[in-house]
Design a protein around this motif. Structure first.
Motif, PDB file in Angstrom:
ATOM      1  N   ASN A  62       0.834  -1.204   0.000  1.00  0.00           N
ATOM      2  CA  ASN A  62       0.000   0.000   0.000  1.00  0.00           C
ATOM      3  C   ASN A  62       0.869   1.255   0.000  1.00  0.00           C
ATOM      4  OD1 ASN A  62      -2.302  -1.562   0.067  1.00  0.00           O
ATOM      5  ND2 ASN A  62      -2.478  -1.482   2.305  1.00  0.00           N
ATOM      6  N   ASP A  63       0.264   2.383  -0.302  1.00  0.00           N
ATOM      7  CA  ASP A  63       0.990   3.652  -0.322  1.00  0.00           C
ATOM      8  C   ASP A  63       0.299   4.649   0.607  1.00  0.00           C
ATOM      9  OD1 ASP A  63       2.950   2.962  -2.236  1.00  0.00           O
ATOM     10  OD2 ASP A  63       1.485   3.266  -3.843  1.00  0.00           O
ATOM     11  N   MET A  64       1.098   5.453   1.292  1.00  0.00           N
ATOM     12  CA  MET A  64       0.572   6.554   2.110  1.00  0.00           C
ATOM     13  C   MET A  64       0.897   7.860   1.378  1.00  0.00           C
ATOM     14  SD  MET A  64      -1.043   7.325   4.926  1.00  0.00           S
ATOM     15  CE  MET A  64      -0.775   6.064   6.200  1.00  0.00           C
ATOM     16  N   ILE A  65      -0.129   8.567   0.931  1.00  0.00           N
ATOM     17  CA  ILE A  65       0.040   9.837   0.228  1.00  0.00           C
ATOM     18  C   ILE A  65      -0.048  10.951   1.275  1.00  0.00           C
ATOM     19  CG2 ILE A  65      -0.716  11.253  -1.698  1.00  0.00           C
ATOM     20  CD1 ILE A  65       0.067   8.336  -2.385  1.00  0.00           C
ATOM     21  N   ILE A  66       1.028  11.711   1.395  1.00  0.00           N
ATOM     22  CA  ILE A  66       1.109  12.728   2.451  1.00  0.00           C
ATOM     23  C   ILE A  66       0.872  14.115   1.865  1.00  0.00           C
ATOM     24  CG2 ILE A  66       2.613  13.799   4.163  1.00  0.00           C
ATOM     25  CD1 ILE A  66       3.959  11.075   4.512  1.00  0.00           C
ATOM     26  N   PHE A  67      -0.002  14.879   2.542  1.00  0.00           N
ATOM     27  CA  PHE A  67      -0.333  16.250   2.146  1.00  0.00           C
ATOM     28  C   PHE A  67      -0.008  17.212   3.292  1.00  0.00           C
ATOM     29  CE2 PHE A  67      -3.042  13.733  -0.553  1.00  0.00           C
ATOM     30  CZ  PHE A  67      -3.180  14.474  -1.720  1.00  0.00           C
ATOM     31  N   PRO A  68       0.450  18.431   2.982  1.00  0.00           N
ATOM     32  CA  PRO A  68       0.504  19.468   4.029  1.00  0.00           C
ATOM     33  C   PRO A  68      -0.912  19.955   4.331  1.00  0.00           C
ATOM     34  CG  PRO A  68       1.198  20.371   1.920  1.00  0.00           C
ATOM     35  CD  PRO A  68       0.990  18.904   1.693  1.00  0.00           C
ATOM     36  N   VAL A  69      -1.254  20.058   5.604  1.00  0.00           N
ATOM     37  CA  VAL A  69      -2.602  20.503   5.981  1.00  0.00           C
ATOM     38  C   VAL A  69      -2.561  21.786   6.818  1.00  0.00           C
ATOM     39  CG1 VAL A  69      -3.691  18.257   5.817  1.00  0.00           C
ATOM     40  CG2 VAL A  69      -2.566  18.911   7.946  1.00  0.00           C
ATOM     41  N   ARG A  70      -1.343  22.306   7.063  1.00  0.00           N
ATOM     42  CA  ARG A  70      -1.267  23.614   7.723  1.00  0.00           C
ATOM     43  C   ARG A  70      -1.686  24.690   6.720  1.00  0.00           C
ATOM     44  NH1 ARG A  70       4.276  22.410   6.995  1.00  0.00           N
ATOM     45  NH2 ARG A  70       4.489  21.868   9.189  1.00  0.00           N
ATOM     46  N   GLN A  71      -1.832  25.930   7.209  1.00  0.00           N
ATOM     47  CA  GLN A  71      -2.229  27.013   6.307  1.00  0.00           C
ATOM     48  C   GLN A  71      -1.132  27.280   5.281  1.00  0.00           C
ATOM     49  OE1 GLN A  71      -4.607  30.781   7.274  1.00  0.00           O
ATOM     50  NE2 GLN A  71      -2.529  31.533   7.382  1.00  0.00           N
ATOM     51  N   LEU A  72      -1.518  27.334   4.026  1.00  0.00           N
ATOM     52  CA  LEU A  72      -0.608  27.568   2.916  1.00  0.00           C
ATOM     53  C   LEU A  72      -1.008  28.847   2.197  1.00  0.00           C
ATOM     54  CD1 LEU A  72      -0.762  23.915   1.560  1.00  0.00           C
ATOM     55  CD2 LEU A  72       1.071  24.879   2.965  1.00  0.00           C
ATOM     56  N   SER A  73      -0.169  29.300   1.302  1.00  0.00           N
ATOM     57  CA  SER A  73      -0.499  30.507   0.537  1.00  0.00           C
ATOM     58  C   SER A  73      -0.124  30.313  -0.924  1.00  0.00           C
ATOM     59  CB  SER A  73       0.234  31.730   1.100  1.00  0.00           C
ATOM     60  OG  SER A  73       1.627  31.624   0.895  1.00  0.00           O
ATOM     61  N   ILE A  74      -0.869  30.989  -1.773  1.00  0.00           N
ATOM     62  CA  ILE A  74      -0.588  31.003  -3.202  1.00  0.00           C
ATOM     63  C   ILE A  74      -0.728  32.434  -3.686  1.00  0.00           C
ATOM     64  CG2 ILE A  74      -2.992  30.400  -3.730  1.00  0.00           C
ATOM     65  CD1 ILE A  74      -1.967  29.004  -6.249  1.00  0.00           C
ATOM     66  N   SER A  75       0.252  32.919  -4.437  1.00  0.00           N
ATOM     67  CA  SER A  75       0.247  34.290  -4.952  1.00  0.00           C
ATOM     68  C   SER A  75       0.154  34.260  -6.467  1.00  0.00           C
ATOM     69  CB  SER A  75       1.514  35.039  -4.521  1.00  0.00           C
ATOM     70  OG  SER A  75       1.582  35.147  -3.116  1.00  0.00           O
TER      71      SER A  75
END
Length: 270
Positions: A62-75
């Motif tokens: 199996n695979d564990m797909i990891i995402f950042p879940v803290r607040q992010l920003s896009i400009s």
């Protein structure tokens, strides 16, 4: 001896396989991250659970797909049209984060690159929709806070069912064509000068009114005072003053009834 060598080889292979299995089965999810489990040989994405920070053991296949879940920003710096068709450049930053409990659905439906495929187009569409309601002058001067709030509302509406939480929108800069900017600045300067002139004019008008009211008040007071000063009152005031002078220690001669209107005349050294 040959059997012993074969056994050693099998042991080494077994140890290597065990290490590989342990490495493949061990997952560390860092702070500010969350994981989505993918089972390629069964149900695919596990949608019922989001894996939090810490150490997890999974099957090696199996695979564990990891995402950042803290607040992010896009400009992004977008070229959009104002209400009268002039091109305006808007430099904006959006703070966002994926919805923690919906992370498996985000991965399943939107993929790992959801920012470029879902978020950025939504921001661009919201900016075009909002900026298109205003004139360049409004964008340049007093509407930036309103624009930010409206873009935030539009982006949230666009992403309402996309498993992305938008926290804030900041419009850092609105760039107008140079000629339009110069014309707006001239107009704003003229308006400021007109307001300053109106202020000075209003101040002068109020001062003139104050002086007029003051003069009218004094005239009325003098009129009332003149009407109240009869000959009898003036004679009585003269007698009172004569009596006060006669009581002073200075040498004097008082001639009774010889002055104007029958008032005494006081003659003395002082």
């Amino acid at each position: 001896m040959e059997k012993l060598s074969r056994a050693a080889i099998f042991i080494i292979i077994g140890v290597v396989l065990f290490i590989i299995i342990v490495i493949k089965s061990s997952v560390v999810i860092e702070a500010g991250q969350a994981g989505v489990l993918f089972r390629p040989f069964s149900d695919g994405v596990e949608t019922e659970r989001t894996y939090g920070e810490g150490f997890a053991i999974i099957a090696p296949w199996n695979d564990m797909i990891i995402f950042p879940v803290r607040q992010l920003s896009i400009s992004d710096k977008m070229r959009v049209l104002s209400v009268n068709g002039l091109e305006v450049s808007v430099d904006a930053t959006v703070w966002y984060q994926p919805e923690y409990d919906k992370l498996p659905y985000l991965y399943q439906e939107k993929g790992r690159n959801y920012e470029s495929e879902i978020l950025a187009p939504a921001i661009s569409a919201a900016a075009r929709s909002v900026v298109g309601r205003y004139t360049p002058e409004q964008l340049y001067s007093s509407k930036r806070d309103v624009i930010q709030a409206e873009i935030l509302e539009e982006v949230r509406r666009e992403l309402e069912t996309q498993y992305i939480q938008v926290n804030r929108v900041l419009v850092k800069d609105v760039t107008l064509p140079p000629k339009i900017k110069e014309a707006i600045e001239r107009k704003l300067k003229q308006e400021q000068e007109a307001l300053e002139y109106e202020f000075r004019l209003a101040k002068a008008t109020k001062e003139a009114e104050r002086q007029k009211i003051d003069a009218e008040g004094k005239a009325v007071a003098n009129k009332i005072l003149s009407a109240s000063l009869t000959d009898k009152i003036l004679t009585e005031k003269g007698i009172e003053a004569t009596l006060q002078l006669s009581q002073s220690p200075n040498s004097k001669v008082i001639v009774v009834g010889s002055g104007s209107n029958g008032l005494p005349i006081i003659l003395g050294d002082q």
